[in-house]
Write a protein that holds these residues in place. Sequence first.
Motif, mmCIF file in Angstrom:
data_model
loop_
_atom_site.group_PDB
_atom_site.id
_atom_site.type_symbol
_atom_site.label_atom_id
_atom_site.label_comp_id
_atom_site.label_asym_id
_atom_site.label_seq_id
_atom_site.Cartn_x
_atom_site.Cartn_y
_atom_site.Cartn_z
ATOM 1 N N LEU A 93 21.111 4.201 -20.997
ATOM 2 C CA LEU A 93 20.658 5.120 -22.052
ATOM 3 C C LEU A 93 19.942 4.389 -23.182
ATOM 4 O O LEU A 93 18.921 4.875 -23.692
ATOM 5 N N SER A 94 20.452 3.228 -23.573
ATOM 6 C CA SER A 94 19.826 2.489 -24.677
ATOM 7 C C SER A 94 18.414 2.039 -24.311
ATOM 8 O O SER A 94 17.494 2.107 -25.137
ATOM 9 N N THR A 95 18.229 1.605 -23.065
ATOM 10 C CA THR A 95 16.901 1.154 -22.633
ATOM 11 C C THR A 95 15.929 2.318 -22.529
ATOM 12 O O THR A 95 14.778 2.220 -22.980
ATOM 13 N N LEU A 96 16.377 3.428 -21.968
ATOM 14 C CA LEU A 96 15.504 4.596 -21.855
ATOM 15 C C LEU A 96 15.109 5.100 -23.240
ATOM 16 O O LEU A 96 13.961 5.486 -23.462
ATOM 17 N N GLN A 97 16.060 5.093 -24.160
ATOM 18 C CA GLN A 97 15.757 5.549 -25.512
ATOM 19 C C GLN A 97 14.748 4.634 -26.188
ATOM 20 O O GLN A 97 13.834 5.085 -26.881
ATOM 21 N N TYR A 104 6.567 5.567 -24.176
ATOM 22 C CA TYR A 104 6.443 5.692 -22.722
ATOM 23 C C TYR A 104 6.984 7.039 -22.238
ATOM 24 O O TYR A 104 7.953 7.572 -22.785
ATOM 25 N N THR A 105 6.355 7.565 -21.213
ATOM 26 C CA THR A 105 6.857 8.757 -20.535
ATOM 27 C C THR A 105 7.876 8.302 -19.497
ATOM 28 O O THR A 105 7.621 7.377 -18.735
ATOM 29 N N ILE A 106 9.038 8.959 -19.480
ATOM 30 C CA ILE A 106 10.127 8.541 -18.609
ATOM 31 C C ILE A 106 10.324 9.549 -17.479
ATOM 32 O O ILE A 106 10.459 10.750 -17.719
ATOM 33 N N LEU A 123 23.870 13.677 -17.638
ATOM 34 C CA LEU A 123 24.171 12.336 -18.135
ATOM 35 C C LEU A 123 22.955 11.662 -18.756
ATOM 36 O O LEU A 123 23.090 10.848 -19.679
ATOM 37 N N ILE A 124 21.775 11.975 -18.223
ATOM 38 C CA ILE A 124 20.533 11.358 -18.710
ATOM 39 C C ILE A 124 19.558 12.475 -19.095
ATOM 40 O O ILE A 124 18.645 12.806 -18.328
ATOM 41 N N PRO A 125 19.734 13.063 -20.270
ATOM 42 C CA PRO A 125 18.871 14.181 -20.669
ATOM 43 C C PRO A 125 17.534 13.755 -21.266
ATOM 44 O O PRO A 125 16.614 14.572 -21.360
ATOM 45 N N ILE A 126 17.422 12.477 -21.677
ATOM 46 C CA ILE A 126 16.209 12.039 -22.381
ATOM 47 C C ILE A 126 15.119 11.633 -21.395
ATOM 48 O O ILE A 126 14.664 10.488 -21.364
#
Length: 200
Positions: A93-97, A104-106, A123-126
């Motif tokens: 989560l910290s890296t995706l955020q 960046y588009t995830i 679990l991964i909404p972002i």
Amino acid sequence: MSNSPIKVIAFDVFGTLAKITEKTSPYKKLIHWLHQQGHTAHVNDAVTVMSIHGDFEDIAAHFGYHIPAPLLTELNADLEFELKQIQLFDDTLSTLQQLKTQGYTIVLCSNSAHPYGIYISTLIPIVDLYAWSYEVHACKPDPKIYQYVIDQIHCKPEEVLFIGDTPLADVEGPRHFGMTARLINRKKGQQLTEILADLL
């Protein structure tokens, strides 16, 4: 965001962002039961299962079978147990955020059965796009699933960096399609920050 042409970062899920600590493998059990009923085993059986947007009964019906009630109860119990065993890696989560903050588009792109996609989404909404095999009706390394990402995000293949733990599905497939790709080995303790060091 760096001067890299990369604008979109697509991640595999299991083995890359998340892990299942204790497996009951209900879908493998279903496939085994189908074989016992007379369905001729095929190398693509698992791919077919993960490409169906439905429950155990829908999958069985696709193959022309009806699951008896005791087995259905067992499969659903196994599935419920296994979903509870899903854990995100500590850096997910910290890296995706951080990537989102940098512009960046995830994308999450995974060969997964429907219940796993639903659970991971909580679990991964972002995430900007979920490309689940059961929604696309294709599994990596089928080019259709990579094309789905391109079509939905409205980007070029060369603008996508694919990260995953499976050489064929997450590296060779994306590269053949025109994307950049990098392999991560969580079993050896690799972190996302190591794989993405030049972009973070």
